[in-house]
Structures are given as C-alpha cells and as structure tokens.
Design an enzyme around this catalytic site. Structure first.
Site, PDB file in Angstrom:
ATOM      1  CG  HIS A   1      -1.761  -1.224   1.320  1.00  0.00           C
ATOM      2  ND1 HIS A   1      -2.949  -1.323   0.636  1.00  0.00           N
ATOM      3  CD2 HIS A   1      -1.611  -2.389   1.970  1.00  0.00           C
ATOM      4  CE1 HIS A   1      -3.490  -2.490   0.888  1.00  0.00           C
ATOM      5  NE2 HIS A   1      -2.708  -3.156   1.689  1.00  0.00           N
TER       6      HIS A   1
ATOM      7  CG  ASN B   1      -3.656  -3.856   5.515  1.00  0.00           C
ATOM      8  OD1 ASN B   1      -4.156  -2.817   5.120  1.00  0.00           O
ATOM      9  ND2 ASN B   1      -3.650  -4.952   4.791  1.00  0.00           N
TER      10      ASN B   1
ATOM     11  CG  ASN C   1      -7.204  -1.718   4.737  1.00  0.00           C
ATOM     12  OD1 ASN C   1      -6.670  -1.148   3.801  1.00  0.00           O
ATOM     13  ND2 ASN C   1      -7.770  -2.900   4.612  1.00  0.00           N
TER      14      ASN C   1
END
Length: 141
Positions: free
Chosen positions: A81, A123, A125
């Site tokens: 990401h 992550n 998110n």
C-alpha cells in the site's frame, strides 16, 4: 512501456497511466529471483514432506535465470500500500499540513494513504480509516 506515471489525456475524467516501474532497477528483479529460489529451498525442507505437493508456479521444470525472470515479471502483483506521495508535514518535502490541506492550494485537501509519512508496520487500512475520520471532522467544522 512508459516510465513513471503520466496523464493519459487532457480531460479531468481521463484515468492516468500508472507505471510504478517495479523492476526499473535490475537489482530488484535479481532480489526477487533470489527470494523465489529461497522459497523453493524452504518448501523442499524434509519437515514439510507430509504436506508438500507439486510446485504449482513457476513449476519444477523452470530453474534457469531467464525463465525465472520472465515468470517473475509476468506474475508481479502488488500487495503493498504505497504511502508518502503527499505526505503530511511542515518541511519542504511535505505536501499537506496536519489539517490535510495541500500547501499552496486553497480549498484542496488530501485524505488517503498518500499522506502517511512512512509505511506503517501493519496494513494501512486502519490508518487510512483514521485519516478519513479526521478529514470528516475537519470538513464538518
């Protein structure tokens, strides 16, 4: 193949052409081949004998550098990401301030993973959700 990202046309609704140039440096491709060979070696460990099946990809018959390079190029997929392209900060390299406003452009804010200054260890998110919630608070005030 083009290098880098660029506009695909003049219209605001035209999607850009994106090329992250993952293998622009041959060292990156060589590192992937080394990693693939290491993963194969681990997969052949005797401790895994009860569970091992046949190698699915690239397949046991492919072991030469040229073939592995072609396989790695063909199967590249990004799970990463990317962050930091519009990072938050006050220094000359920062694009947005702590209120997510783009330096030098009034009325424009950025509220996505690009404002994260460096890659988080988890992550992205949850971090992006926090940024979105902060943006909603800022816009509501």
């Amino acid at each position: 193949m083009t290098r880098g990202s660029r506009p695909a046309g003049a219209g605001v609704d035209t999607a850009p052409v994106l090329n992250p140039n993952y293998y622009g440096d041959d060292h990156d491709l060589t590192t992937m081949i080394t990693g693939l060979r290491l993963a194969r070696k681990i997969g052949r460990a005797s401790a895994l004998d009860p569970w091992r099946g046949q190698e699915m990809g690239p397949g046991p018959g492919l072991d030469d550098d040229a073939g592995l390079r072609a396989y790695v190029r063909k199967t590249l997929a990004s799970y990463c990401h990317p962050v930091g392209t519009c990072r938050i900060g006050q220094d000359d390299m920062a694009v947005v301030d702590t209120d997510l406003r783009v330096h030098g452009i009034s009325g424009l804010r950025v509220a996505d993973g690009s404002v994260i200054p460096s890659i988080p260890s988890a992550n992205t998110n949850a971090t992006v959700y926090a940024i979105a919630e902060r943006a909603a608070e800022l816009l509501g005030s």
